[in-house]
Design an enzyme around this catalytic site. Structure first.
Site, PDB file in Angstrom:
ATOM      1  N   GLU A 232     139.919 -26.882  33.862  1.00 20.52           N
ATOM      2  CA  GLU A 232     139.353 -28.148  33.008  1.00 20.52           C
ATOM      3  C   GLU A 232     140.057 -28.467  32.219  1.00 20.52           C
ATOM      4  O   GLU A 232     140.081 -29.395  32.220  1.00 20.52           O
ATOM      5  CB  GLU A 232     137.899 -27.134  33.244  1.00 20.52           C
ATOM      6  CG  GLU A 232     137.112 -27.685  34.748  1.00 20.52           C
ATOM      7  CD  GLU A 232     137.801 -28.477  35.891  1.00 20.52           C
ATOM      8  OE1 GLU A 232     136.375 -29.728  35.176  1.00 20.52           O
ATOM      9  OE2 GLU A 232     137.116 -28.993  37.205  1.00 20.52           O
TER      10      GLU A 232
ATOM     11  N   GLU B  67     139.521 -40.200  41.253  1.00 18.30           N
ATOM     12  CA  GLU B  67     140.526 -39.329  40.562  1.00 18.30           C
ATOM     13  C   GLU B  67     141.295 -38.884  41.421  1.00 18.30           C
ATOM     14  O   GLU B  67     140.876 -38.141  42.211  1.00 18.30           O
ATOM     15  CB  GLU B  67     139.495 -38.399  39.856  1.00 18.30           C
ATOM     16  CG  GLU B  67     138.653 -38.932  38.730  1.00 18.30           C
ATOM     17  CD  GLU B  67     137.415 -37.231  38.077  1.00 18.30           C
ATOM     18  OE1 GLU B  67     138.032 -35.558  39.010  1.00 18.30           O
ATOM     19  OE2 GLU B  67     136.876 -37.760  37.318  1.00 18.30           O
TER      20      GLU B  67
ATOM     21  N   GLU C 146     141.867 -31.738  27.243  1.00 19.51           N
ATOM     22  CA  GLU C 146     141.065 -32.040  26.553  1.00 19.51           C
ATOM     23  C   GLU C 146     139.529 -30.225  26.599  1.00 19.51           C
ATOM     24  O   GLU C 146     139.497 -29.653  26.910  1.00 19.51           O
ATOM     25  CB  GLU C 146     139.572 -32.454  27.501  1.00 19.51           C
ATOM     26  CG  GLU C 146     140.200 -34.050  27.742  1.00 19.51           C
ATOM     27  CD  GLU C 146     138.953 -34.429  28.558  1.00 19.51           C
ATOM     28  OE1 GLU C 146     138.514 -35.190  28.216  1.00 19.51           O
ATOM     29  OE2 GLU C 146     139.231 -35.158  29.489  1.00 19.51           O
TER      30      GLU C 146
ATOM     31  N   LYS D 292     136.404 -29.190  27.236  1.00 16.52           N
ATOM     32  CA  LYS D 292     135.280 -29.180  28.611  1.00 16.52           C
ATOM     33  C   LYS D 292     134.919 -27.132  29.241  1.00 16.52           C
ATOM     34  O   LYS D 292     136.096 -26.142  28.445  1.00 16.52           O
ATOM     35  CB  LYS D 292     136.521 -29.491  29.929  1.00 16.52           C
ATOM     36  CG  LYS D 292     136.984 -31.292  29.321  1.00 16.52           C
ATOM     37  CD  LYS D 292     137.604 -31.680  31.319  1.00 16.52           C
ATOM     38  CE  LYS D 292     136.427 -32.092  31.548  1.00 16.52           C
ATOM     39  NZ  LYS D 292     136.645 -32.991  33.237  1.00 16.52           N
TER      40      LYS D 292
END
Length: 466
Positions: free
Chosen positions: A326, A263, A317, A320
């Site tokens: 985030e 990541e 997203e 999250k």
């Protein structure tokens, strides 16, 4: 991904192989959202971008079936909550491999299994199960004759390091070395696998913006940092972080184990205290990272080892939890529109680095000059912020903040374009420069962010210092 001083993003899956010496770039495909395209559409999106590698966070059957016969290589994951069962009973991993791996392979090109994710910082204390779970998963792969083609590993956060600066002093936390680090590295060595590392220069920069230059964090031209321990010069924070892990492994005599960056990324939006978050910086980081990975072989400490990287993330997203960042690491919106534009194909890396932000995006009514001024930064308004927040920030900057707003008054040099975003950008930058570009002086309630190119609205040029 945990914002623990050094943890990093999904990337468009293309392990665009430009040469045998260059690394590859893939993307993390997370699904903590209620508005994402179907897996079948995701496969088409990745193929349309020329991407051929993806990393998942589970073994969802619908998703794995969608990738069947797609030509896209897939890394799957065993979630942390399954580690205790996997460690306790190999019959559990036998069944798990049969149901989740063997039933899809080889139609779906599963190339690796991430056993857990950032286990050392899991609040449920699953560290003690990790190595046993990894061994049982590998034994189950062997039973199914899949161990040669499918590797096992486990992504670690950089918070597993006791020391990371300078990079040559890299070492693992003492309490992790004997119980888990050495046994895990032994297993990776024995199985011909690699260590997965989640590396986020954004976290390091955001927490230390007064000490780390933005150019160094974004792979831009800078004076560099010479490692006092080995004399090697680093021109970007990413390489220094990865070499700190290499140094930590070397200190334990595991110089033959390679690293894959599982990541890494940069958020396109964040809270007021998340310094550096913004679309321009995200485009700079990810675009320049792709060029770096595909354009050179290794790091200063391991120059001959190519580096494979998975960007975080494919989509924003919306479900999250945690800080705003985030939910804003994606390269794409759920609509499949790009959040910003960066090179994703091998031929793109030959082009000169650019911000990657289209003129219609950030700033929305102005543009960012392509002329770089080394070491200088500016503060601009986020065109996506609400008018109320922008107006409040503008009022503060021109009032209590003491910014010089004379240039944006009627008939003055920067009154046009007469838009809230343009005026707020000028006022925010005036305040930022007045405060000597100190950390935390370019946020205005999350409506502003730092850029490394001089902004320009119409004929109005922003000063870089007062």
């Amino acid at each position: 991904m945990a914002p623990l001083a050094f943890s990093f993003f999904f990337l468009l899956i293309s392990f665009f192989s430009s040469s045998s010496e260059a690394g590859s770039v893939g993307i993390n495909y997370g699904r903590i959202a209620n508005d994402l395209p179907t897996p079948a559409k995701v496969v088409e999106l990745l193929k349309s971008q020329g991407l051929s590698r993806v990393k998942l966070y589970d073994t969802d059957a619908t998703v794995l079936s969608a990738f069947a016969n797609s030509g896209i290589k897939v890394v799957v994951a065993m979630p942390n909550e399954l580690l205790s069962n996997a460690a306790a009973d190999q019959s559990f991993t036998d069944a798990w491999v049969k149901d989740n791996i063997a039933s899809h392979y080889p139609a779906t090109q599963i190339e690796a299994i991430a056993v857990g994710n950032e286990v050392f910082v899991d609040p449920n204390n699953t560290t003690k199960f990790l190595v046993a779970a990894m061994k049982n998963v590998h034994a189950s792969l062997t039973k199914s004759s899949l161990d040669t083609n499918i590797k096992i590993s486990s992504p670690i956060a950089l918070s597993a390091l006791q020391s990371s600066f300078p990079a040559s002093s890299g070492s693992f936390k003492t309490e992790l070395v004997e119980p888990v680090i050495k046994p895990m590295l032994d297993l990776l060595r024995q199985t011909g696998s690699y260590l997965m590392v989640n590396a986020y220069p954004f976290f390091a920069y955001s927490a230390n913006a007064d000490k780390i230059s933005l150019e160094y964090a974004l792979f831009k031209e800078n004076a560099g940092v010479v490692d006092s321990g080995n004399g090697l010069k680093y021109t970007n924070l990413f390489d220094a972080q990865i070499d700190a892990v290499f140094a930590a492994m070397s200190a334990l005599q595991y110089t033959d184990v390679k690293i894959t960056v599982s990541e890494t990324g940069w958020p396109s939006a964040g809270d007021s205290n998340e310094i550096g978050a913004g679309p321009e910086n995200a485009a700079e980081y990810n675009g320049n990272l792709v060029r770096r990975v595909l354009g050179q072989s290794g790091t200063p400490l391991r120059p001959n080892d190519s580096l494979d990287v998975f960007l975080f993330a494919l989509f924003n997203e919306n479900q999250k939890t945690g800080p705003t960042s985030e939910r804003n690491y994606g390269l794409f919106y759920p609509s499949e529109k790009k959040v910003y534009d960066i090179p994703l194909k091998a031929e793109g890396v030959t082009e000169a680095p650019s911000s990657g932000v289209e003129k219609s995006q950030v700033p929305a009514s102005g543009e960012v000059s392509t002329t770089s001024r080394d070491g200088q930064t500016w503060c601009v308004a986020n065109g996506g912020a609400s008018e109320e927040k922008l107006q409040n920030g503008l009022n503060y900057a021109c009032g209590e903040g003491g910014a010089d707003c004379s240039a944006i008054q009627p008939d003055a040099t920067c009154y046009n374009p007469n838009t809230l975003e343009a005026h707020a950008s000028y006022a925010f930058n005036s305040y930022y420069q007045k405060k000597a570009r100190a950390a935390g002086t370019c946020d205005f309630g999350g409506t502003a962010y730092v850029v490394t190119h001089p902004p320009k609205y119409g004929s109005c040029e922003f000063p870089s210092g007062y």
